[in-house]
Design an enzyme around this catalytic site. Structure first.
Site, PDB file in Angstrom:
ATOM      1  N   SER A  32       1.300  17.047   7.168  1.00  0.00           N
ATOM      2  CA  SER A  32       2.745  17.282   7.080  1.00  0.00           C
ATOM      3  C   SER A  32       3.219  17.565   5.659  1.00  0.00           C
ATOM      4  O   SER A  32       4.397  17.839   5.439  1.00  0.00           O
ATOM      5  CB  SER A  32       3.517  16.068   7.620  1.00  0.00           C
ATOM      6  OG  SER A  32       3.193  15.838   8.971  1.00  0.00           O
ATOM      7  N   ASP A 172      -9.580  26.767  -8.620  1.00  0.00           N
ATOM      8  CA  ASP A 172      -9.959  27.175  -9.978  1.00  0.00           C
ATOM      9  C   ASP A 172     -10.612  28.552  -9.964  1.00  0.00           C
ATOM     10  O   ASP A 172     -10.386  29.372 -10.858  1.00  0.00           O
ATOM     11  CB  ASP A 172     -10.913  26.147 -10.591  1.00  0.00           C
ATOM     12  CG  ASP A 172     -10.275  24.776 -10.735  1.00  0.00           C
ATOM     13  OD1 ASP A 172      -9.063  24.710 -11.000  1.00  0.00           O
ATOM     14  OD2 ASP A 172     -10.989  23.761 -10.554  1.00  0.00           O
ATOM     15  N   HIS A 199     -12.568  19.238 -11.881  1.00  0.00           N
ATOM     16  CA  HIS A 199     -11.320  19.838 -11.385  1.00  0.00           C
ATOM     17  C   HIS A 199     -10.115  19.224 -12.097  1.00  0.00           C
ATOM     18  O   HIS A 199      -9.147  18.819 -11.477  1.00  0.00           O
ATOM     19  CB  HIS A 199     -11.222  19.642  -9.870  1.00  0.00           C
ATOM     20  CG  HIS A 199     -10.046  20.325  -9.238  1.00  0.00           C
ATOM     21  ND1 HIS A 199      -9.817  21.679  -9.350  1.00  0.00           N
ATOM     22  CD2 HIS A 199      -9.016  19.835  -8.490  1.00  0.00           C
ATOM     23  CE1 HIS A 199      -8.712  21.993  -8.687  1.00  0.00           C
ATOM     24  NE2 HIS A 199      -8.205  20.876  -8.166  1.00  0.00           N
TER      25      HIS A 199
END
Length: 337
Positions: A32, A172, A199
């Site tokens: 959601s 990325d 990351h």
């Protein structure tokens, strides 16, 4: 976005594959949210998905009802709250986890740790209990810590398979392809820049020397390009001015990774994506490199390849932060009650 209308065939073959039909049951945990909704929409649009199982702590029935009206084959079910999590995961072959809180201006991905670590640990625990053989794709930040968390939780249940746990770093690569394409006047759909490391910030290491097609930049322009790729998430956070972080581009990147994984699981050969995984390629226990994907997840880690001296320096500079983030994730699970 919708391949039958706008996507060139060459791009579909790389990421949004629509040529093969399969019967994969895919769960989205955090369906959601800002990433979860557009990600679920992209997954619903794919013939690779036969059942889309959506979970969140709020609004999931509405999201599921909305998506269920779309004229594609995937059956959609919505599951609300912890009591329905097991039913959501039952029989799933792929689980994608975008759940968690987004970054706001001034926050690093690591600032999200306390909240998102608990969320990811709880969801990994449920995966271990209800779909222990599923491929698990973690988007929730900080990925440099949430992948060690996921792995340690699965180990506690005796169901850990390092070939089936992926930190989704695809955004990325998507950003690197886009920015290189812009600078060189190339179609970014035909650019491929491997991105290794982690990351977050300087742990994101784009290998411009391995870009296909080959490109060259003066050193100052190269340094600026790499910095922009590393800080691209912050660029979006600032532009949204407190309204969230990268959601639409992350949903695209997450869908691209899931479709590549499903293609490989269906027997397609030569599918390669970068991902943050358990690794022996460097001194870090987890590291992102190009991976050859197969029916059982990682078929082969393709390693770092030949690096330029500048890229070797970037890898060396990333190690300390990456090791710290990994240890932080592992320690979190050790200290869980």
């Amino acid at each position: 976005m919708f391949s039958c209308i706008a996507r060139p065939a060459v791009h579909l073959s790389r990421s949004f594959s629509t040529s093969v039909q399969s019967n994969a049951r895919v769960a989205v945990l955090g369906a959601s949210g800002g990433i979860g909704q557009p990600l679920s929409l992209l997954l619903k649009n794919s013939p690779l998905v036969s059942h889309l199982s959506l979970f969140d702590i709020a609004h999931t029935p509405g999201v599921a009802a909305d998506l269920s009206h779309i004229e594609t084959r995937a059956h959609v079910t919505g599951h609300l709250g912890p009591d329905q999590l097991g039913e959501c995961l039952k029989g799933c072959e792929v689980v994608v986890i975008p759940a968690g809180v987004p970054r706001k201006p001034g926050m690093t991905r690591d600032d999200l740790f306390t909240t998102n670590a608990t969320i990811v640990a709880d969801l990994a625990d449920a995966c271990a209990r209800h779909c222990p053989e599923a491929m698990i794709c973690v988007i929730a930040n900080p990925v440099n810590s949430t992948i060690p968390i996921t792995s340690e939780v699965l180990k506690k249940h005796g169901v850990y398979n390092p070939n089936r746990v992926f930190g989704v770093t695809t955004l990325d690569i998507v950003r690197a392809n886009t920015f290189v394409g812009e600078l060189k006047g190339l179609d970014p759909a035909r650019v491929n820049v491997p991105v290794i490391g982690g990351h977050a910030g300087k742990t994101i290491i784009p290998l411009i020397s391995q870009c296909a097609p080959k490109v060259d930049f003066p050193q100052d322009q190269l340094a600026a390009l790499i910095s922009r790729i590393q800080e691209a998430g912050t660029e979006v956070v600032k532009a949204k001015a407190g309204a969230g972080s990268a959601t639409l581009s992350m949903a695209y990147a997450g869908a691209r990774f899931v479709f590549s994984l499903l293609d490989a699981m269906n027997g397609k050969e030569g599918v390669v994506e970068c991902s943050f995984v358990r690794s022996e390629e460097t001194e870090c226990a987890y590291f992102s490199t190009p991976l050859l994907l197969g029916k059982n997840g990682i078929e082969k880690n393709l390693g770092l390849g030949k690096l330029s001296p500048f890229e070797e320096k970037l890898v060396a500079e990333a190690m300390s932060e990456l090791k710290g983030s990994i240890k932080k994730g592992e320690d979190f699970v050790k200290n869980m009650k």
